[in-house]
Design an enzyme around this catalytic site. Structure first.
Site, short mmCIF file in Angstrom:
data_model
loop_
_atom_site.label_atom_id
_atom_site.label_comp_id
_atom_site.label_asym_id
_atom_site.label_seq_id
_atom_site.Cartn_x
_atom_site.Cartn_y
_atom_site.Cartn_z
N HIS A 38 0.81 -1.22 0.00
CA HIS A 38 0.00 0.00 0.00
C HIS A 38 0.84 1.27 0.00
O HIS A 38 0.35 2.33 0.40
CB HIS A 38 -0.94 0.00 1.21
N ARG A 63 6.20 -6.23 3.56
CA ARG A 63 4.89 -6.73 3.11
C ARG A 63 4.85 -6.64 1.59
O ARG A 63 5.07 -5.57 1.01
CB ARG A 63 3.75 -5.92 3.72
N ASP A 77 17.24 -11.59 -0.57
CA ASP A 77 18.65 -11.39 -0.88
C ASP A 77 19.13 -10.01 -0.43
O ASP A 77 20.32 -9.82 -0.16
CB ASP A 77 18.91 -11.57 -2.38
N GLU A 142 -7.04 -12.55 4.97
CA GLU A 142 -7.74 -11.30 4.72
C GLU A 142 -9.11 -11.49 4.04
O GLU A 142 -9.61 -10.57 3.41
CB GLU A 142 -6.87 -10.38 3.87
N ASP A 168 -9.36 -5.82 5.57
CA ASP A 168 -9.72 -6.52 4.35
C ASP A 168 -10.77 -7.60 4.60
O ASP A 168 -11.62 -7.86 3.73
CB ASP A 168 -8.49 -7.12 3.69
#
Length: 247
Positions: A38, A63, A77, A142, A168
């Site tokens: 977001h 996220r 990585d 969600e 959500d």
């Protein structure tokens, strides 16, 4: 997920600013979650935020908006301690998420020993693979479908924790995040996670709401975010100084 059990508290980082991570670390947050779902944060920016958080002793998570393996591999990585994967609704999606995080034979993540996670090639292969094996795979629950599948998702080998997205879930079922219906689905997810022996986290906006979630048994929380904290402080400052009646 042991490092995130026992009431650990983090916050979202949405601004492409090193200062956000520094402030969160100096404030004492246990971890930060760089938000690529977001917020408009690219891989390079995430890399810098991850590096700084780790240097300051604050665990860096990211996220991601989905379980795309190439995205997850680059973030791990870069040194991320793990990923929260948005909208994991099914067991198959949970397996795909684990596969993106884990090396063979437990997944399909490719070796990148010359990356930051491998100390740019200075770490031995065993050290690189061993340290990367601890990367956290955290599906976000969600939707009603995800709640119904939460027990099976939590039981997937390689899933380290579940994370409840009340906002959500509310959108999915047509109820406000604080409604009894959403609260009940969140409680079901928490119970399913604990029955499977994995921690369960949640997000909230305020310390008071966080205390309630901890009392309910949630193991780790993401509280607030850098943009909202800045916005709230700005509004409070102006309201305190502006004469009454001014708009």
């Amino acid at each position: 997920m042991t490092a995130f059990s026992g009431g650990r508290v983090g916050t979202w980082v949405k601004l492409p600013a090193l200062e956000s991570v520094q402030i969160a670390a100096h404030a004492g947050f246990d971890f930060v979650v760089v938000d690529q779902e977001h917020a408009p944060l690219d891989v390079r920016t995430a890399y810098e935020l991850i590096t700084l958080a780790a240097a300051l002793g604050t665990t860096p998570l990211v996220r991601v908006p989905d379980g795309t393996p190439s995205r997850i591999q680059r973030l791990l990585d870069a040194g991320a301690a793990g990923v929260l994967i948005a909208h994991v609704d099914t067991v198959d999606q949970a397996h795909q998420a684990v596969s993106a995080v884990r090396f063979p034979p437990h997944g399909r993540r490719g070796a990148g020993g010359t990356s930051r996670a491998g100390r740019w090639g200075l770490a031995s292969r065993d050290d690189y693979l061993g340290s990367a094996a601890g990367a956290l795979c955290i599906p976000q629950i969600e939707s009603r479908q995800a709640v119904d599948n939460a027990a099976a998702i939590a039981a997937v080998e390689g899933v380290d924790a579940l994370f409840v997205g009340a906002a959500d879930i509310g959108l999915d079922i047509g109820h406000a995040p604080g409604s009894a219906e959403v609260t009940g689905l969140c409680a079901r997810t928490l119970a399913a996670a604990h029955a499977a022996g994995v921690p369960c986290g949640a997000a909230t906006a305020t310390p008071g709401a966080a205390e309630v979630l901890l009392e309910q048994g949630f193991d780790f929380l993401v509280v607030g975010n850098d943009t909202s904290m800045l916005a709230e402080a700005a509004v409070a400052t102006v309201r305190a100084l502006r004469p009454r009646g001014d708009s």
